[in-house]
Design a protein around this motif. Structure first.
Motif, PDB file in Angstrom:
ATOM      1  N   THR A 184      61.719 108.071  48.606  1.00 36.32           N
ATOM      2  CA  THR A 184      61.436 108.428  49.993  1.00 36.32           C
ATOM      3  C   THR A 184      60.882 107.213  50.725  1.00 36.32           C
ATOM      4  O   THR A 184      61.262 106.906  51.853  1.00 36.32           O
ATOM      5  N   GLY A 185      59.972 106.528  50.075  1.00 38.18           N
ATOM      6  CA  GLY A 185      59.402 105.303  50.616  1.00 38.18           C
ATOM      7  C   GLY A 185      59.429 104.230  49.552  1.00 38.18           C
ATOM      8  O   GLY A 185      58.844 104.403  48.479  1.00 38.18           O
ATOM      9  N   ASP A 198      58.424 101.070  50.084  1.00 37.08           N
ATOM     10  CA  ASP A 198      57.501  99.992  50.401  1.00 37.08           C
ATOM     11  C   ASP A 198      56.355 100.551  51.236  1.00 37.08           C
ATOM     12  O   ASP A 198      56.586 101.268  52.217  1.00 37.08           O
ATOM     13  N   LEU A 199      55.124 100.227  50.867  1.00 31.35           N
ATOM     14  CA  LEU A 199      53.954 100.680  51.605  1.00 31.35           C
ATOM     15  C   LEU A 199      53.492  99.645  52.631  1.00 31.35           C
ATOM     16  O   LEU A 199      52.341  99.680  53.072  1.00 31.35           O
ATOM     17  N   HIS A 215      54.047  99.172  55.782  1.00 31.09           N
ATOM     18  CA  HIS A 215      53.553  99.684  57.065  1.00 31.09           C
ATOM     19  C   HIS A 215      52.105 100.145  56.928  1.00 31.09           C
ATOM     20  O   HIS A 215      51.252  99.827  57.766  1.00 31.09           O
ATOM     21  N   GLU A 216      51.819 100.886  55.875  1.00 29.84           N
ATOM     22  CA  GLU A 216      50.457 101.351  55.647  1.00 29.84           C
ATOM     23  C   GLU A 216      49.524 100.179  55.370  1.00 29.84           C
ATOM     24  O   GLU A 216      48.358 100.193  55.759  1.00 29.84           O
ATOM     25  N   PRO A 253      56.575 102.376  44.982  1.00 32.47           N
ATOM     26  CA  PRO A 253      57.415 103.299  45.757  1.00 32.47           C
ATOM     27  C   PRO A 253      57.023 104.750  45.463  1.00 32.47           C
ATOM     28  O   PRO A 253      56.301 105.028  44.502  1.00 32.47           O
ATOM     29  N   TYR A 302      58.474 111.817  48.305  1.00 35.68           N
ATOM     30  CA  TYR A 302      57.679 112.824  49.004  1.00 35.68           C
ATOM     31  C   TYR A 302      58.425 114.149  49.013  1.00 35.68           C
ATOM     32  O   TYR A 302      59.570 114.225  49.464  1.00 35.68           O
ATOM     33  N   TYR A 344      53.165 113.827  47.047  1.00 32.30           N
ATOM     34  CA  TYR A 344      53.681 112.491  46.810  1.00 32.30           C
ATOM     35  C   TYR A 344      53.713 112.218  45.311  1.00 32.30           C
ATOM     36  O   TYR A 344      52.765 112.544  44.592  1.00 32.30           O
TER      37      TYR A 344
END
Length: 330
Positions: free
Chosen positions: A128-129, A131-132, A134-135, A172, A175, A182
Motif C-alpha cells: 500500500t505504501g 516509502d514513508l 512523506h511522513e 513498506p 493497509y 497496518y
C-alpha cells in the motif's frame, strides 16, 4: 561460475530460470519470452526488478559491482549481501516479523573464489505504501500510522532486532482499510544484526535517528514509541530529537553537495572549497573576541547557509545552533 542457494523445493531450477531472464534483459536481448515481463522498480547502487513470468511473480535485487578487495573478501568469507539478506529474512520470519517471502540467492564467483555478482530473490508483494518519506519530511502527522509504526518498531527492539539502515524506504506497509490495520515489513535486509536482549533506550534511539526528519514527525514518533515500550515520553522525546539533530547535521555536507551539483551544476571540488571556507569563517567567529568581526563573519556564513545548506538542513538544526536567518519549517 553461478552458485544457487534456496529455501524452497524448486529453488535451484527456479533461480536458474529467473537469472536467465534477468541476464537476457540486462543484456538487451530480444530473446526474452513474450510471457515474461520485467519492470525496473529502483535503480541506484543496486537495481530492483519485478519479474512476472510463468513461474510466478518475483522481486529480484541485483547488487552493485564491488571493488576488487570487496569481491575477494565477500567471496572468501562467504558473506555476500545476497546471502545475508536471505539469512536475515529467515530469522525475521522466525520472530514473526513480516518481510517479502524469501526464495533464495544466486552468486557468480570468479576462478579465485571472488564474488563477481549476486542476486537476492523474493516473491513480489504489492505494498500500500512503499516509502514513508512523506511522513518523514512532512509536518502533517498521520497519528494512526505513526502509532502503528511505533508499535512495530517497539516489537523489533523488544526482540533485539537492529536494522542498520532503518530509513523511510525500508519499512513498506500494507493497509487493510476494512480493519484499519497496518502491516509493516522490513526490506533491504543485508545490514542487520540480532541481540540476545531487548535494546536499551540508548540503542533504540540510535536505531531510530534516521527514520523521521521533520521535528513534528519525530515528536509524534517519540511519544508513540515511548508508550509502546512503556517508557517515559519526557525522557524518550528529547533523546530522539537530539539524536535526529545529530544524524542530520552529520549528513548535511553530503546532502548539500548533491544539492549544489543538481541545482547549480557545481563540481564537487568547487563546492568543497567553498564549504571549507565556510567552516573556517565559523571557527574564526567562535574564537574571535571582536564583535564587529563576529558580525561580519556571521553574515558571510549566513549567506552561504541560505544559498547551499538551508534546503537540506531538514530540521533547521544548524540554523538554530548558529543563529542563522532561515525559513521556518512548515
Amino acid at each position: 561460475m553461478l552458485r544457487y542457494h534456496s529455501i524452497v523445493p524448486e529453488g535451484e531450477a527456479l533461480l536458474t530460470q529467473l537469472l536467465g531472464y534477468i541476464h537476457l534483459h540486462e543484456g538487451g536481448s530480444s530473446e526474452l519470452p513474450p510471457a515474461v515481463h520485467i519492470t525496473e522498480i529502483y535503480r541506484g547502487r543496486n537495481v530492483l526488478y519485478r519479474v512476472e513470468c510463468p513461474e510466478g511473480d518475483f522481486t529480484i535485487k541485483h547488487f552493485g559491482r564491488l571493488s576488487l578487495l570487496r569481491r575477494l573478501y565477500y567471496g572468501w568469507t562467504n558473506s555476500s549481501k545476497a546471502r545475508r539478506s536471505l539469512l536475515n529474512a529467515v530469522q525475521l520470519l522466525a520472530y514473526g516479523i513480516a518481510t517479502p517471502e524469501p526464495i533464495g540467492y544466486a552468486e557468480e564467483r570468479s576462478a579465485l573464489g571472488g564474488l563477481e555478482d549476486s542476486y537476492y530473490v523474493t516473491r513480489y508483494l504489492a505494498f500500500t505504501g512503499a516509502d514513508l518519506q512523506h511522513e518523514a519530511r512532512s509536518g502533517e502527522v498521520n497519528e494512526s500510522l505513526t502509532r502503528a509504526l511505533a508499535t512495530f518498531l517497539a516489537e523489533l527492539h523488544e526482540c533485539g532486532i537492529v536494522h542498520e539502515d532503518l530509513s523511510p524506504g525500508n519499512i513498506p506497509y500494507i493497509y487493510d482499510r476494512a480493519k484499519e490495520e497496518y502491516t509493516f515489513m522490513l526490506v533491504d535486509l543485508n545490514r542487520m544484526h540480532f541481540t540476545a536482549t531487548p535494546l536499551s533506550l540508548r540503542a533504540s534511539i540510535r536505531n531510530l535517528d534516521r527514520l523521521f526528519a521533520h521535528p513534528r514527525a519525530t515528536e509524534a514518533l517519540g511519544r508513540a514509541y515511548a508508550e509502546a515500550r512503556g517508557w517515559d515520553p519526557a525522557v524518550v522525546q528529547p533523546a530522539l530529537e537530539a539524536a535526529c539533530d545529530s544524524f542530520w547535521l552529520h549528513r548535511l555536507p553530503k546532502l548539500a553537495l548533491r544539492y549544489a551539483q543538481r541545482a547549480e551544476g557545481m563540481s564537487a571540488p568547487t563546492f568543497l572549497r567553498h564549504y571549507n571556507a565556510y567552516l573556517r569563517w565559523r571557527r574564526l567567529r567562535h574564537l574571535c573576541p571582536i564583535g564587529s568581526w563576529q558580525r561580519a563573519l556571521h553574515a558571510r556564513e549566513s549567506a552561504f547557509y541560505t544559498r547551499y545548506l538551508e534546503v537540506e538542513d531538514v530540521r533547521r538544526a544548524l540554523a538554530k545552533r548558529e543563529n542563522y536567518p532561515h525559513t521556518p519549517l512548515s
